[in-house]
Structure formats: structure tokens, C-alpha cells
Write a protein that holds these residues in place. Structure first.
Motif, mmCIF file in Angstrom:
data_model
loop_
_atom_site.group_PDB
_atom_site.id
_atom_site.type_symbol
_atom_site.label_atom_id
_atom_site.label_comp_id
_atom_site.label_asym_id
_atom_site.label_seq_id
_atom_site.Cartn_x
_atom_site.Cartn_y
_atom_site.Cartn_z
ATOM 1 N N SER A 17 0.805 -1.220 0.000
ATOM 2 C CA SER A 17 0.000 0.000 0.000
ATOM 3 C C SER A 17 0.837 1.268 0.000
ATOM 4 N N ASP A 18 1.919 1.280 0.787
ATOM 5 C CA ASP A 18 2.681 2.520 0.910
ATOM 6 C C ASP A 18 4.185 2.342 0.759
ATOM 7 N N GLY A 19 4.635 1.141 0.465
ATOM 8 C CA GLY A 19 6.059 0.919 0.242
ATOM 9 C C GLY A 19 6.894 0.800 1.492
ATOM 10 N N THR A 20 6.253 0.730 2.640
ATOM 11 C CA THR A 20 7.011 0.569 3.885
ATOM 12 C C THR A 20 7.744 -0.759 3.880
ATOM 13 N N THR A 21 8.961 -0.757 4.430
ATOM 14 C CA THR A 21 9.765 -1.969 4.454
ATOM 15 C C THR A 21 10.247 -2.284 5.864
ATOM 16 N N TYR A 22 10.593 -3.534 6.055
ATOM 17 C CA TYR A 22 11.166 -3.997 7.326
ATOM 18 C C TYR A 22 12.128 -5.110 6.987
#
Length: 125
Positions: free
Chosen positions: A53-58
Motif C-alpha cells: 500500500s505505501d512501500g514501507t519496508t522492514y
């Protein structure tokens, strides 16, 4: 959801590779994508998670600063850019998908519903 991983190969230590994960079928913008790897004789381990959805990564600590996840929304494809590769990165790499979730908690393979077939990465010393 169907996932197709590709891009593995043989590379020398210190080199780079880019893995691809093509996504098809019924997908949702809330999907969480994951990269996992499994070395011979070892359990499958978490590498990275990505919120579509927003390109957040971990990232797992073992790859943080060396690996980066990106996407091409037009191609419905996720990438794993692997730099400064080490022999201990040798494994079969899998991409996976689940409907949603907080990235920091969806690090177990058992939490993912769909899996690609895996692509072999071999890093020589």
C-alpha cells in the motif's frame, strides 16, 4: 494469488543480484509481501517485508543495510536488491504474500498464505 520468483544465480562475495517476484491473480493494495530464504539443513528465515500500500519496508538484522525491497506497480512486481553479498547469504529465496499486517510482526513463514517457487542464490567466497 500467484507468485513467480526469479533472478537467482551464482555471484562472488561482495557482488550484487536483483531478485524479482511477479504477482498475479487476485491482489489487494493492503497486501504484505515477504522475502524469505532457506539454506540447506536450516529452517526458512525471514529476510524482508514490504507493504504494497505505501512501500514501507522492514528487514532482518542480517541483511539490513545490504538488501533493499522495491516495486514496480505497473508490472505488479516486487524486487529484492541484494548488495555486498556474503557466502552466508547462499540459500533458496522465496517471495510470499499475505492479505495485511504490521511488518514488524509478520516475520514468520507460517503467517503467509501464498508462496512463489523459490530461486537459488549462491555466493562464492
Amino acid at each position: 494469488v500467484q507468485l513467480q520468483a526469479s533472478g537467482g544465480g551464482l555471484v562472488q562475495a561482495g557482488g550484487s543480484l536483483r531478485l524479482s517476484c511477479a504477482v498475479s491473480g487476485r491482489t489487494f493494495s493492503s497486501n504484505v509481501m515477504g522475502w524469505f530464504r532457506q539454506a540447506p539443513g536450516k529452517e526458512r528465515e525471514f529476510v524482508a517485508a514490504f507493504a504494497w500500500s505505501d512501500g514501507t519496508t522492514y528487514y532482518a538484522d542480517s541483511v539490513k543495510g545490504r538488501f533493499t525491497v522495491s516495486r514496480d506497480s505497473a508490472k505488479n512486481t516486487m524486487y529484492l536488491h541484494m548488495n555486498s553479498l556474503k557466502p552466508e547469504d547462499t540459500a533458496i529465496y522465496y517471495c510470499a504474500s499475505r492479505p495485511s499486517g504490521r511488518l514488524v510482526v509478520v516475520t514468520s513463514p507460517s503467517l503467509y498464505n501464498y508462496w512463489g517457487q523459490g530461486t537459488q542464490v549462491t555466493v562464492s567466497s
